[in-house]
Motif scaffolding. Structure first.
Motif, PDB file in Angstrom:
ATOM      1  N   ALA A 166       3.231   4.365  -2.615  1.00 39.86           N
ATOM      2  CA  ALA A 166       3.966   5.133  -4.032  1.00 39.86           C
ATOM      3  C   ALA A 166       5.938   4.668  -4.658  1.00 39.86           C
ATOM      4  O   ALA A 166       6.486   4.258  -5.461  1.00 39.86           O
ATOM      5  CB  ALA A 166       4.966   6.216  -3.455  1.00 39.86           C
ATOM      6  N   GLY A 167       5.855   3.424  -2.891  1.00 37.90           N
ATOM      7  CA  GLY A 167       7.376   3.130  -2.726  1.00 37.90           C
ATOM      8  C   GLY A 167       7.493   1.282  -3.070  1.00 37.90           C
ATOM      9  O   GLY A 167       8.166   0.920  -3.588  1.00 37.90           O
ATOM     10  N   LEU A 168       6.239   1.119  -4.177  1.00 33.24           N
ATOM     11  CA  LEU A 168       5.821  -0.315  -4.105  1.00 33.24           C
ATOM     12  C   LEU A 168       6.315  -0.355  -5.361  1.00 33.24           C
ATOM     13  O   LEU A 168       7.344  -1.568  -5.998  1.00 33.24           O
ATOM     14  CB  LEU A 168       4.561  -0.776  -4.279  1.00 33.24           C
ATOM     15  CG  LEU A 168       4.271  -2.021  -4.640  1.00 33.24           C
ATOM     16  CD1 LEU A 168       4.685  -3.259  -3.048  1.00 33.24           C
ATOM     17  CD2 LEU A 168       2.583  -2.522  -4.971  1.00 33.24           C
ATOM     18  N   PRO A 169       6.352   0.133  -6.414  1.00 32.73           N
ATOM     19  CA  PRO A 169       6.820  -0.377  -8.314  1.00 32.73           C
ATOM     20  C   PRO A 169       7.718  -0.093  -7.926  1.00 32.73           C
ATOM     21  O   PRO A 169       8.826  -1.182  -9.021  1.00 32.73           O
ATOM     22  CB  PRO A 169       6.029   1.008  -8.644  1.00 32.73           C
ATOM     23  CG  PRO A 169       5.246   1.829  -8.025  1.00 32.73           C
ATOM     24  CD  PRO A 169       5.427   1.407  -6.426  1.00 32.73           C
ATOM     25  N   ALA A 170       9.041   0.913  -6.950  1.00 33.47           N
ATOM     26  CA  ALA A 170      10.893   0.762  -6.939  1.00 33.47           C
ATOM     27  C   ALA A 170      10.814  -0.259  -6.834  1.00 33.47           C
ATOM     28  O   ALA A 170      12.250  -0.693  -6.593  1.00 33.47           O
ATOM     29  CB  ALA A 170      11.251   1.802  -6.269  1.00 33.47           C
ATOM     30  N   TYR A 171      10.096  -1.031  -5.501  1.00 34.99           N
ATOM     31  CA  TYR A 171      10.727  -1.907  -4.908  1.00 34.99           C
ATOM     32  C   TYR A 171      10.344  -3.476  -5.193  1.00 34.99           C
ATOM     33  O   TYR A 171      11.331  -4.402  -5.805  1.00 34.99           O
ATOM     34  CB  TYR A 171      10.076  -2.357  -3.569  1.00 34.99           C
ATOM     35  CG  TYR A 171      10.914  -3.609  -3.231  1.00 34.99           C
ATOM     36  CD1 TYR A 171      11.976  -3.620  -2.233  1.00 34.99           C
ATOM     37  CD2 TYR A 171      10.210  -5.052  -2.235  1.00 34.99           C
ATOM     38  CE1 TYR A 171      12.550  -4.583  -1.130  1.00 34.99           C
ATOM     39  CE2 TYR A 171      10.771  -5.894  -1.787  1.00 34.99           C
ATOM     40  CZ  TYR A 171      11.855  -5.572  -1.274  1.00 34.99           C
ATOM     41  OH  TYR A 171      12.549  -6.232  -0.375  1.00 34.99           O
ATOM     42  N   THR A 172       9.340  -3.511  -6.550  1.00 32.75           N
ATOM     43  CA  THR A 172       9.219  -4.917  -7.337  1.00 32.75           C
ATOM     44  C   THR A 172       8.986  -5.071  -7.929  1.00 32.75           C
ATOM     45  O   THR A 172       9.418  -6.379  -9.317  1.00 32.75           O
ATOM     46  CB  THR A 172       7.294  -5.335  -6.459  1.00 32.75           C
ATOM     47  OG1 THR A 172       6.687  -4.138  -7.318  1.00 32.75           O
ATOM     48  CG2 THR A 172       6.838  -5.002  -4.949  1.00 32.75           C
ATOM     49  N   GLY A 173       9.015  -3.429  -9.107  1.00 33.19           N
ATOM     50  CA  GLY A 173       9.243  -3.736 -10.550  1.00 33.19           C
ATOM     51  C   GLY A 173       7.722  -3.540 -10.623  1.00 33.19           C
ATOM     52  O   GLY A 173       6.993  -3.707 -12.516  1.00 33.19           O
ATOM     53  N   GLN A 174       6.738  -3.512  -9.881  1.00 34.68           N
ATOM     54  CA  GLN A 174       4.622  -3.376 -10.423  1.00 34.68           C
ATOM     55  C   GLN A 174       4.045  -2.737 -10.248  1.00 34.68           C
ATOM     56  O   GLN A 174       4.440  -2.334  -9.209  1.00 34.68           O
ATOM     57  CB  GLN A 174       4.333  -5.218  -9.767  1.00 34.68           C
ATOM     58  CG  GLN A 174       4.986  -6.142  -9.971  1.00 34.68           C
ATOM     59  CD  GLN A 174       4.518  -7.268  -9.574  1.00 34.68           C
ATOM     60  OE1 GLN A 174       2.972  -7.284  -8.000  1.00 34.68           O
ATOM     61  NE2 GLN A 174       4.643  -8.708  -9.302  1.00 34.68           N
ATOM     62  N   ALA A 175       3.540  -2.262 -10.668  1.00 37.47           N
ATOM     63  CA  ALA A 175       2.311  -0.986 -10.883  1.00 37.47           C
ATOM     64  C   ALA A 175       1.730  -1.089  -9.373  1.00 37.47           C
ATOM     65  O   ALA A 175       0.877  -2.608  -9.883  1.00 37.47           O
ATOM     66  CB  ALA A 175       1.950  -0.327 -12.148  1.00 37.47           C
ATOM     67  N   VAL A 176       1.012  -0.144  -8.699  1.00 38.08           N
ATOM     68  CA  VAL A 176       0.448  -0.374  -7.646  1.00 38.08           C
ATOM     69  C   VAL A 176      -1.176  -0.791  -8.452  1.00 38.08           C
ATOM     70  O   VAL A 176      -1.669  -2.481  -7.813  1.00 38.08           O
ATOM     71  CB  VAL A 176      -0.247   0.580  -6.781  1.00 38.08           C
ATOM     72  CG1 VAL A 176      -1.464   0.421  -6.052  1.00 38.08           C
ATOM     73  CG2 VAL A 176       1.006   1.071  -6.316  1.00 38.08           C
ATOM     74  N   GLU A 177      -1.386  -1.028  -8.829  1.00 38.81           N
ATOM     75  CA  GLU A 177      -2.465  -1.166  -9.898  1.00 38.81           C
ATOM     76  C   GLU A 177      -2.345  -2.710 -10.705  1.00 38.81           C
ATOM     77  O   GLU A 177      -3.423  -3.635 -10.850  1.00 38.81           O
ATOM     78  CB  GLU A 177      -3.084  -0.301 -11.143  1.00 38.81           C
ATOM     79  CG  GLU A 177      -3.225   0.791 -10.978  1.00 38.81           C
ATOM     80  CD  GLU A 177      -2.499   1.470 -10.606  1.00 38.81           C
ATOM     81  OE1 GLU A 177      -1.204   1.201 -11.622  1.00 38.81           O
ATOM     82  OE2 GLU A 177      -2.275   2.296  -9.791  1.00 38.81           O
TER      83      GLU A 177
END
Length: 168
Positions: free
Chosen positions: A113-124
């Motif tokens: 859940a925290g990855l997109p906010a940090y990288t701008g990339q969806a997990v998928e």
């Protein structure tokens, strides 16, 4: 499809009476799990004198480390470097997790859940794999419902060294 590296779990015992039991309060029903997002100036992550050695459980979002410690062998020290220096992983989130949860499920969910906010990339569609450490700094009392912390890290999907921060 979520890309996960094997989680690294460490346990740190808390000496009763150290004063962290009231750090977190229980969320109301339906309230999101609190997160800790602290970002550092990536031009000076390791300080003015170069790499810094610290314990993995003290890592903060925005810090880059040379190698993952072998926690299962008791290693605690990591070398933090400027994110423009080749590194194997970058911390992107610290999130408190509850005592009686399925730690892998909860940590995986919170880190994803925290990855997109940090990288701008969806997990998928991310070009990173994710892993985490669990700092079980807890006293297991009812006053501290979230005494453990998942420390979420990302790595290059192909296993190569990173040479820049993943933060957008």
């Amino acid at each position: 499809m979520t890309k996960w590296a094997a989680p690294v779990v460490g346990v740190i015992a808390l000496i009763p009476g150290c004063g962290v039991a009231d750090r977190y309060s229980a969320p109301e029903a339906g309230e999101p799990v609190p997160t800790t997002e602290v970002f550092f100036d990536l031009t000076d992550t390791a300080g003015p004198t170069g790499p810094a050695v610290r314990n993995w459980f003290d890592l903060q979002p925005g810090e880059c480390i040379v190698d993952l410690p072998r926690v299962e062998l008791g290693e605690a020290a990591v070398t933090v470097v400027n994110c423009t220096t080749p590194h194997s992983a970058e911390v992107y989130l610290r999130v408190p997790i509850a005592v009686d949860t399925a730690i892998p499920d909860t940590a995986n969910e919170q880190c994803a859940a925290g990855l997109p906010a940090y990288t701008g990339q969806a997990v998928e569609s991310s070009t990173y794999t994710m892993t985490y450490f669990v700092d079980a700094n807890q006293d297991r009392t009812f006053r501290n419902p979230r005494p453990s912390t998942a420390i979420c890290l990302l790595q290059a999907e192909d296993g190569s060294s990173l040479t820049a921060s993943a933060r957008r």
